[in-house]
Design a protein around this motif. Structure first.
Motif, PDB file in Angstrom:
ATOM      1  N   VAL A   1      27.165  -6.303 -14.619  1.00 26.32           N
ATOM      2  CA  VAL A   1      26.239  -7.058 -13.903  1.00 26.32           C
ATOM      3  C   VAL A   1      26.435  -7.212 -13.259  1.00 26.32           C
ATOM      4  O   VAL A   1      24.657  -7.631 -12.498  1.00 26.32           O
ATOM      5  N   SER A   2      26.738  -7.061 -11.904  1.00 27.94           N
ATOM      6  CA  SER A   2      26.472  -6.888  -9.994  1.00 27.94           C
ATOM      7  C   SER A   2      25.286  -6.457  -9.967  1.00 27.94           C
ATOM      8  O   SER A   2      24.194  -6.352  -9.204  1.00 27.94           O
ATOM      9  N   LEU A   3      24.918  -5.235 -10.868  1.00 28.72           N
ATOM     10  CA  LEU A   3      23.783  -4.006 -10.473  1.00 28.72           C
ATOM     11  C   LEU A   3      22.929  -4.733 -10.717  1.00 28.72           C
ATOM     12  O   LEU A   3      21.420  -4.909 -10.103  1.00 28.72           O
ATOM     13  N   PHE A   4      22.456  -6.058 -12.146  1.00 26.03           N
ATOM     14  CA  PHE A   4      21.461  -6.358 -12.556  1.00 26.03           C
ATOM     15  C   PHE A   4      21.357  -8.104 -11.555  1.00 26.03           C
ATOM     16  O   PHE A   4      19.897  -8.255 -11.304  1.00 26.03           O
ATOM     17  N   LYS A   5      22.855  -8.263 -11.179  1.00 26.72           N
ATOM     18  CA  LYS A   5      22.472  -9.724 -10.639  1.00 26.72           C
ATOM     19  C   LYS A   5      22.158  -9.168  -8.817  1.00 26.72           C
ATOM     20  O   LYS A   5      21.059 -10.085  -8.360  1.00 26.72           O
ATOM     21  N   ASN A   6      22.394  -8.533  -8.105  1.00 23.35           N
ATOM     22  CA  ASN A   6      21.938  -8.065  -7.012  1.00 23.35           C
ATOM     23  C   ASN A   6      20.308  -7.306  -7.398  1.00 23.35           C
ATOM     24  O   ASN A   6      19.366  -6.506  -6.313  1.00 23.35           O
ATOM     25  N   GLY A   7      19.203  -7.611  -8.274  1.00 32.46           N
ATOM     26  CA  GLY A   7      18.074  -7.322  -8.294  1.00 32.46           C
ATOM     27  C   GLY A   7      17.757  -6.089  -8.396  1.00 32.46           C
ATOM     28  O   GLY A   7      16.809  -5.601  -8.768  1.00 32.46           O
ATOM     29  N   GLN A   8      18.796  -4.856  -9.111  1.00 33.50           N
ATOM     30  CA  GLN A   8      18.285  -3.589  -9.048  1.00 33.50           C
ATOM     31  C   GLN A   8      17.540  -3.988 -11.329  1.00 33.50           C
ATOM     32  O   GLN A   8      17.902  -4.748 -11.341  1.00 33.50           O
ATOM     33  N   ASN A   9      17.063  -2.776 -11.569  1.00 28.55           N
ATOM     34  CA  ASN A   9      16.597  -2.528 -12.520  1.00 28.55           C
ATOM     35  C   ASN A   9      16.378  -1.480 -13.664  1.00 28.55           C
ATOM     36  O   ASN A   9      17.700  -0.881 -13.447  1.00 28.55           O
ATOM     37  N   GLU A  10      15.796  -1.787 -14.569  1.00 31.69           N
ATOM     38  CA  GLU A  10      16.450  -0.326 -16.102  1.00 31.69           C
ATOM     39  C   GLU A  10      16.160   0.989 -15.672  1.00 31.69           C
ATOM     40  O   GLU A  10      17.661   1.562 -15.626  1.00 31.69           O
ATOM     41  N   GLU A  11      15.779   1.511 -14.711  1.00 34.41           N
ATOM     42  CA  GLU A  11      15.682   2.505 -13.949  1.00 34.41           C
ATOM     43  C   GLU A  11      17.036   2.883 -13.100  1.00 34.41           C
ATOM     44  O   GLU A  11      17.562   4.355 -13.141  1.00 34.41           O
ATOM     45  N   SER A  12      16.774   1.963 -12.422  1.00 32.64           N
ATOM     46  CA  SER A  12      18.663   1.680 -11.487  1.00 32.64           C
ATOM     47  C   SER A  12      20.106   2.135 -12.333  1.00 32.64           C
ATOM     48  O   SER A  12      20.652   2.805 -12.561  1.00 32.64           O
ATOM     49  N   PHE A  13      19.826   0.977 -13.684  1.00 30.92           N
ATOM     50  CA  PHE A  13      20.581   1.685 -14.291  1.00 30.92           C
ATOM     51  C   PHE A  13      21.193   2.775 -15.749  1.00 30.92           C
ATOM     52  O   PHE A  13      22.052   3.824 -15.271  1.00 30.92           O
ATOM     53  N   SER A  14      19.831   2.953 -15.599  1.00 37.12           N
ATOM     54  CA  SER A  14      19.955   4.184 -16.008  1.00 37.12           C
ATOM     55  C   SER A  14      19.696   5.966 -15.753  1.00 37.12           C
ATOM     56  O   SER A  14      20.643   6.530 -16.069  1.00 37.12           O
ATOM     57  N   ALA A  15      19.943   5.464 -14.282  1.00 40.01           N
ATOM     58  CA  ALA A  15      20.267   6.919 -13.766  1.00 40.01           C
ATOM     59  C   ALA A  15      21.678   6.244 -13.629  1.00 40.01           C
ATOM     60  O   ALA A  15      22.397   7.551 -13.428  1.00 40.01           O
ATOM     61  N   TRP A  16      21.985   5.439 -13.028  1.00 36.55           N
ATOM     62  CA  TRP A  16      23.898   4.973 -12.660  1.00 36.55           C
ATOM     63  C   TRP A  16      24.534   5.639 -14.232  1.00 36.55           C
ATOM     64  O   TRP A  16      25.647   6.402 -13.780  1.00 36.55           O
TER      65      TRP A  16
END
Length: 155
Positions: free
Chosen positions: A98-113
């Motif tokens: 939730v925090s990752l997307f709330k702070n403007g990150q994208n699907e690529e950031s999610f996938s890498a994490w």
């Protein structure tokens, strides 16, 4: 007699292992199941996530695509399967997303994490997973690198 006792123990273990709860791939059901999994821990900071942030994030924001939601559900189920606790491990995992997307990150950031999350859950040492999701939940939300009772180090 010994065989009968062994059989009863085996049946009991099998029954207990199948009774483990799992999360639904329906977003509304997932939210309710997540709230229920945290209900045993009383009311704390996590109730804001479970009752306000998560429902908005999954149902109203439109920022979380279905394939990523399916990944969230599968990993949440894996966390329970690994016998990790809903709080803090599952909570920190969901809070990080939730925090990752709330702070403007994208699907690529999610996938890498999430590659790191998958690797840590696949390893035998789940303590690394616990430490990692604790770190990322604070980092993604408030850019906290580390904290102790007398200091907090921000990025």
């Amino acid at each position: 007699m010994r065989n009968l006792v062994s059989l009863l123990v085996l049946l009991l273990v099998t029954t207990v292992s199948y009774a483990q709860p799992t999360f639904s791939v329906n977003r509304e059901k997932f939210i309710k199941e997540f709230q229920q999994s945290l209900s045993d821990y009383g009311k704390g900071d996590y109730t804001n996530l479970a009752k306000k942030q998560l429902p908005f994030f999954l149902l109203e924001s439109g920022n979380f695509p279905e394939p990523l939601f399916i990944k969230l559900v599968a990993t949440s189920n894996l966390i329970l399967e690994k016998k990790l606790k809903p709080y803090p491990e599952l909570y920190n995992y969901v809070y990080s997303i939730v925090s990752l997307f709330k702070n403007g990150q994208n699907e690529e950031s999610f996938s890498a994490w999430h590659i790191t999350i998958d690797q840590m859950l696949a390893s035998r040492n789940v303590k690394r997973f616990e430490d990692f999701v604790e770190l990322t939940s604070g980092f993604f939300d408030q850019q906290i690198i580390t904290s102790a009772s007398n200091f907090t180090w921000f990025y």
